[in-house]
Write an enzyme that holds these catalytic residues in place. Sequence first.
Site, PDB file in Angstrom:
ATOM      1  N   GLY A   1       0.826  -1.194   0.000  1.00  0.00           N
ATOM      2  CA  GLY A   1       0.000   0.000   0.000  1.00  0.00           C
ATOM      3  C   GLY A   1       0.862   1.245   0.000  1.00  0.00           C
ATOM      4  O   GLY A   1       2.088   1.174   0.121  1.00  0.00           O
ATOM      5  N   ASN A   2       0.226   2.395  -0.108  1.00  0.00           N
ATOM      6  CA  ASN A   2       0.975   3.645  -0.146  1.00  0.00           C
ATOM      7  C   ASN A   2       1.696   3.931   1.157  1.00  0.00           C
ATOM      8  O   ASN A   2       2.771   4.536   1.160  1.00  0.00           O
ATOM      9  CB  ASN A   2       0.023   4.806  -0.470  1.00  0.00           C
ATOM     10  CG  ASN A   2      -0.465   4.764  -1.900  1.00  0.00           C
ATOM     11  OD1 ASN A   2       0.293   5.001  -2.830  1.00  0.00           O
ATOM     12  ND2 ASN A   2      -1.731   4.434  -2.085  1.00  0.00           N
TER      13      ASN A   2
ATOM     14  N   TYR B   1     -15.939  -2.431 -16.390  1.00  0.00           N
ATOM     15  CA  TYR B   1     -15.232  -1.154 -16.238  1.00  0.00           C
ATOM     16  C   TYR B   1     -14.854  -0.681 -17.624  1.00  0.00           C
ATOM     17  O   TYR B   1     -14.499  -1.505 -18.481  1.00  0.00           O
ATOM     18  CB  TYR B   1     -13.975  -1.385 -15.389  1.00  0.00           C
ATOM     19  CG  TYR B   1     -13.606  -0.269 -14.430  1.00  0.00           C
ATOM     20  CD1 TYR B   1     -14.408   0.036 -13.346  1.00  0.00           C
ATOM     21  CD2 TYR B   1     -12.437   0.471 -14.616  1.00  0.00           C
ATOM     22  CE1 TYR B   1     -14.052   1.043 -12.457  1.00  0.00           C
ATOM     23  CE2 TYR B   1     -12.083   1.475 -13.741  1.00  0.00           C
ATOM     24  CZ  TYR B   1     -12.893   1.758 -12.655  1.00  0.00           C
ATOM     25  OH  TYR B   1     -12.553   2.759 -11.784  1.00  0.00           O
TER      26      TYR B   1
ATOM     27  N   ASP C   1      -5.260  -3.585  -5.760  1.00  0.00           N
ATOM     28  CA  ASP C   1      -5.846  -3.794  -4.441  1.00  0.00           C
ATOM     29  C   ASP C   1      -7.353  -3.974  -4.516  1.00  0.00           C
ATOM     30  O   ASP C   1      -7.939  -4.765  -3.761  1.00  0.00           O
ATOM     31  CB  ASP C   1      -5.486  -2.644  -3.501  1.00  0.00           C
ATOM     32  CG  ASP C   1      -5.899  -1.280  -4.050  1.00  0.00           C
ATOM     33  OD1 ASP C   1      -5.979  -1.118  -5.279  1.00  0.00           O
ATOM     34  OD2 ASP C   1      -6.128  -0.364  -3.221  1.00  0.00           O
TER      35      ASP C   1
ATOM     36  N   ASP D   1     -12.566   0.084   1.672  1.00  0.00           N
ATOM     37  CA  ASP D   1     -11.173  -0.026   2.119  1.00  0.00           C
ATOM     38  C   ASP D   1     -10.753   1.310   2.720  1.00  0.00           C
ATOM     39  O   ASP D   1     -10.616   2.311   2.014  1.00  0.00           O
ATOM     40  CB  ASP D   1     -10.277  -0.395   0.939  1.00  0.00           C
ATOM     41  CG  ASP D   1      -8.860  -0.781   1.383  1.00  0.00           C
ATOM     42  OD1 ASP D   1      -8.433  -0.343   2.471  1.00  0.00           O
ATOM     43  OD2 ASP D   1      -8.186  -1.515   0.643  1.00  0.00           O
TER      44      ASP D   1
ATOM     45  N   THR E   1      -4.988   4.662   2.956  1.00  0.00           N
ATOM     46  CA  THR E   1      -4.496   6.003   2.645  1.00  0.00           C
ATOM     47  C   THR E   1      -5.558   6.775   1.857  1.00  0.00           C
ATOM     48  O   THR E   1      -5.828   7.945   2.130  1.00  0.00           O
ATOM     49  CB  THR E   1      -3.197   5.918   1.834  1.00  0.00           C
ATOM     50  OG1 THR E   1      -2.249   5.147   2.579  1.00  0.00           O
ATOM     51  CG2 THR E   1      -2.616   7.296   1.587  1.00  0.00           C
TER      52      THR E   1
ATOM     53  N   THR F   1      -9.692  23.049  19.313  1.00  0.00           N
ATOM     54  CA  THR F   1      -9.410  22.911  17.885  1.00  0.00           C
ATOM     55  C   THR F   1      -9.086  21.464  17.529  1.00  0.00           C
ATOM     56  O   THR F   1      -9.560  20.932  16.517  1.00  0.00           O
ATOM     57  CB  THR F   1      -8.243  23.831  17.479  1.00  0.00           C
ATOM     58  OG1 THR F   1      -8.599  25.184  17.750  1.00  0.00           O
ATOM     59  CG2 THR F   1      -7.932  23.687  15.995  1.00  0.00           C
TER      60      THR F   1
END
Length: 255
Positions: A8-9, A100, A109, A130, A133, A185
């Site tokens: 993954g990223n 698609y 993924d 999912d 990221t 905040t």
Amino acid sequence: MILTIDVGNTSTACGLFEGDECVLRFRRATDINSSSDEIGIFLRSALRENGYDWQKIQKVGCCSVVPAVNHSLANACAKYLGCEPLFIQAGIKTGLKLRYSNPKEIGADLIAAAMGAVQLYPEKNLIIIDMGTAITAELVSKNKEFLGGVIMPGLKISVDALAGGTANLTSVEIVRPEHVYGSSTTEAIQAGLYYGTAGAVKEFCNLFKKNVFHGEDTIIIGTGGFARTFEDYRLFDKIIPGLVLSGVKAALDLN
């Protein structure tokens, strides 16, 4: 034994399978500058320290959304595990009908997650969320049709965007806040991120059920690093952390 790898990223997850059972999961940070030696030594060490013999690995499957890592990863598997890995990519057998416009654009993924979900819930309409990221939602029909989905910024990207794009807001820990609003905040950012993301995902799922699956029974599956953060909110019918790894295993079985 079979080793599956999900790049993954942010992080790289690995799963070791004996038969159909995942007996070990471990991970490391994704680093595009890692050499094949660094990756290979990590894989061997992680297996050894958990009591498994790397020499018993017969197959390796990889799912990667970080192309810069793929060359080093492939060399690491060949050199240190003695296996040429199978990468999930266009052209492999998936058992899915890819509805698609350009199937080559579908992330590895997403394909792996869909394959893993279909294996667990055959003949069911599926919404797979999912929480990584990026947050992705993909739709798979009971006829194993990959219909498409949506992509939106993940929690960490949103935190970084707020901190980097404003003068007075800082990065915060990603947790479920105590209240639906903040009295500071930090709490206000946490509430906005948590409930904003939960609301978006919930609304997407409602729209998918109504407009795509037309009220038919549909299972919503959560996966990815932040899925458990929303467990108490009950966004998902099932949370399956290792779904992509199971999908990689399914791809190895098919190919």
